[in-house]
Motif scaffolding. Structure first.
Motif, mmCIF file in Angstrom:
data_model
loop_
_atom_site.group_PDB
_atom_site.id
_atom_site.type_symbol
_atom_site.label_atom_id
_atom_site.label_comp_id
_atom_site.label_asym_id
_atom_site.label_seq_id
_atom_site.Cartn_x
_atom_site.Cartn_y
_atom_site.Cartn_z
ATOM 1 N N GLY A 54 1.026 -7.729 -11.761
ATOM 2 C CA GLY A 54 -0.285 -8.239 -11.370
ATOM 3 C C GLY A 54 -1.328 -7.139 -11.407
ATOM 4 O O GLY A 54 -2.490 -7.369 -11.770
ATOM 5 N N SER A 159 -3.032 -13.713 -7.097
ATOM 6 C CA SER A 159 -1.640 -13.257 -6.978
ATOM 7 C C SER A 159 -0.813 -14.126 -6.033
ATOM 8 O O SER A 159 0.391 -14.271 -6.216
ATOM 9 N N HIS A 160 -1.469 -14.704 -5.009
ATOM 10 C CA HIS A 160 -0.751 -15.506 -4.015
ATOM 11 C C HIS A 160 -0.779 -16.995 -4.348
ATOM 12 O O HIS A 160 -0.219 -17.783 -3.600
ATOM 13 N N SER A 183 0.524 -12.600 -9.911
ATOM 14 C CA SER A 183 1.599 -11.611 -9.823
ATOM 15 C C SER A 183 2.924 -12.359 -9.727
ATOM 16 O O SER A 183 3.003 -13.392 -9.059
ATOM 17 N N TYR A 330 -3.326 -8.025 6.133
ATOM 18 C CA TYR A 330 -3.139 -6.755 5.450
ATOM 19 C C TYR A 330 -3.769 -5.648 6.284
ATOM 20 O O TYR A 330 -4.731 -5.894 7.004
HETATM 21 C C1 LIG Z 1 1.097 -8.600 -5.172
HETATM 22 C C2 LIG Z 1 -0.353 -8.440 -5.270
HETATM 23 C C3 LIG Z 1 -0.977 -7.717 -6.295
HETATM 24 C C4 LIG Z 1 -0.231 -6.839 -7.267
HETATM 25 O O1 LIG Z 1 0.749 -7.485 -7.953
HETATM 26 P P1 LIG Z 1 1.946 -6.631 -8.592
HETATM 27 O O2 LIG Z 1 2.590 -7.647 -9.488
HETATM 28 O O3 LIG Z 1 2.835 -6.209 -7.473
HETATM 29 O O4 LIG Z 1 1.351 -5.503 -9.331
HETATM 30 C C5 LIG Z 1 -2.353 -7.727 -6.380
HETATM 31 N N1 LIG Z 1 -3.097 -8.388 -5.479
HETATM 32 C C6 LIG Z 1 -2.539 -9.068 -4.464
HETATM 33 C C7 LIG Z 1 -3.431 -9.795 -3.509
HETATM 34 C C8 LIG Z 1 -1.154 -9.101 -4.313
HETATM 35 O O5 LIG Z 1 -0.612 -9.741 -3.279
#
Ligand SMILES: *Cc1c(COP(=O)(O)O)cnc(C)c1O
Length: 385
Positions: A54, A159-160, A183, A330
């Motif tokens: 990601g 990503s989520h 991701s 976070y």
């Molecule tokens: C997991 C994540 C990423 C990065 O993804 P990777 O595949 O681990 O590089 C970026 N942004 C958010 C919000 C994430 O949770």
């Protein structure tokens, strides 16, 4: 220990991976395009570019959007560091927009107010990265309207959010953005081990991101500075990286996609059980904006610390000691030493900092068993009532 997140790997997934190992292609083979097509079709978007994470997807997207030295990228402080770091890879600077106190997503009001000031000061962002925290989409329509008014590009950090929806469209459709990224890390909704994808409806952006994942090399004669010297010929026309996903990973991704809807369904059940169990406890359960259907990557509760005799640390440690692998999402990105060294300080984004102080992420994943969830609820109940 019950983890806060966990991949679901089926016998079909294993078979799909083994099939690739027996085939002629371990990387840059046919599985990549099939995976890209499967995700693009699911999301209702034209183009998809698979990459090795990601983070890489965010990086190629920023370069393709021409982010560079002198430019500014804005994102949410309530995210993983990668959402901000992508700007730094390009030599651009980062600023943050505080979060909405109900969704914990980038606040549209705070964004509008900050844009007004930035316009006066000549510090408007080139790219804004809304992060769909926990799987719930940001208010993309309102962000789109601001983008049209202030001429910034929108890069969704989704990503989520694969499997989630916003206003009757899947997250990742890019109906309101230039690029969206997923991701496929094992804690996320579907996995390829490591992996990511950048989605767009813009063919030029798609071509450029595909080129950037493989060194900036092209075989497209219309982009070359001279005629081809033969079938071997290629040209590097800009600086890219080796961000390729392997066919082994893509095969796992294709197989996982067939269960995406079932994963989301199961996550929703887990959410409903938690919400019901916590109705009488001094916690705030995740509020959902009516325009969204979350993919439920995370289930984050906020402790009403004024109503309990324990600290968040105490509750957290107690859960861990009871075998429950809780987490916190976070730590506000601007409070990390790297960003403090760039001039940010605690207190800059109070809503994100408040969220960090009283939140706990509880286990949620498709294979979470009923008795495991009952155990999580029981330990929390005992501590908080
Ligand atoms: C997991 C994540 C990423 C990065 O993804 P990777 O595949 O681990 O590089 C970026 N942004 C958010 C919000 C994430 O949770």
């Amino acid at each position: 220990m019950i983890p806060y997140a966990k991949q679901s790997i089926s016998e079909d997934d294993i078979e799909a991976v083994v099939d690739v190992l027996r085939s002629d292609w371990l990387t840059q083979g046919p599985a990549i395009e099939r995976f890209e097509r499967a995700v693009a079709d699911y999301c209702g978007v034209e183009y998809a570019v698979a990459v090795n994470s990601g983070t890489s997807a965010l990086h190629v997207a920023c370069v393709a959007l021409n982010l560079g030295p002198g430019d500014v990228l804005w994102t949410s402080p309530n995210t993983f560091v990668a959402s901000a770091n992508c700007a730094r890879y390009c030599g651009a600077s980062v600023d943050f927009v505080d979060v909405n106190p109900r969704t914990y997503n980038l606040s549209v009001d705070a964004l509008a107010a900050k844009l007004e000031v930035a316009e006066r000061n000549g510090t408007l962002p080139k790219v804004v990265v809304p992060v769909h925290f926990a799987g719930q989409s940001c208010e993309m329509q309102a962000i789109r309207e601001l983008a049209d008014r202030y001429a910034f590009r929108i890069l969704e950090d989704a990503s989520h959010a694969i499997g989630g929806r916003y206003l009757d469209r899947p997250s990742g459709s890019c109906a309101y953005s230039d690029v969206a990224v997923f991701s496929f890390h094992p804690v996320k909704i579907i996995t390829t081990g490591e992996g990511g994808m950048a989605l767009t409806n813009d063919s030029e952006l798609a071509k450029r991101m595909a080129r950037l994942r493989t060194h900036g090399i092209t075989r497209d004669s219309s982009l070359m500075t001279k005629e081809s010297e033969g079938a071997w010929f290629y040209q590097q026309i800009e600086l890219g990286s080796n961000y390729r996903m392997t066919d082994v990973q893509a095969a796992l991704g294709i197989s996982q996609m067939t269960r995406l809807d079932a994963f989301i369904q199961r996550r929703r059940e887990v959410v409903n059980n938690y919400n019901e169990a916590f109705a009488e406890l001094p916690v705030v359960v995740p509020w959902q904006h009516p325009d969204t259907e979350s993919a439920w990557h995370l289930y984050v509760i906020r402790l009403r610390l004024d109503q309990i005799n324990r600290s968040r640390r105490d509750v957290f440690d107690h859960l861990r000691a009871a075998g429950i692998g809780v987490n916190v999402h976070y730590i506000p990105v601007h409070t990390q030493p790297y960003y403090r060294n760039l001039g940010f300080a605690a207190g800059d984004f109070p809503e994100a900092e408040r969220h960090y102080r009283d939140s706990i992420t509880l286990p949620i994943f498709p294979a979470l068993r009923e008795n495991q969830q009952t155990q999580v609820v029981a330990v929390l109940e005992e501590m908080l009532s």
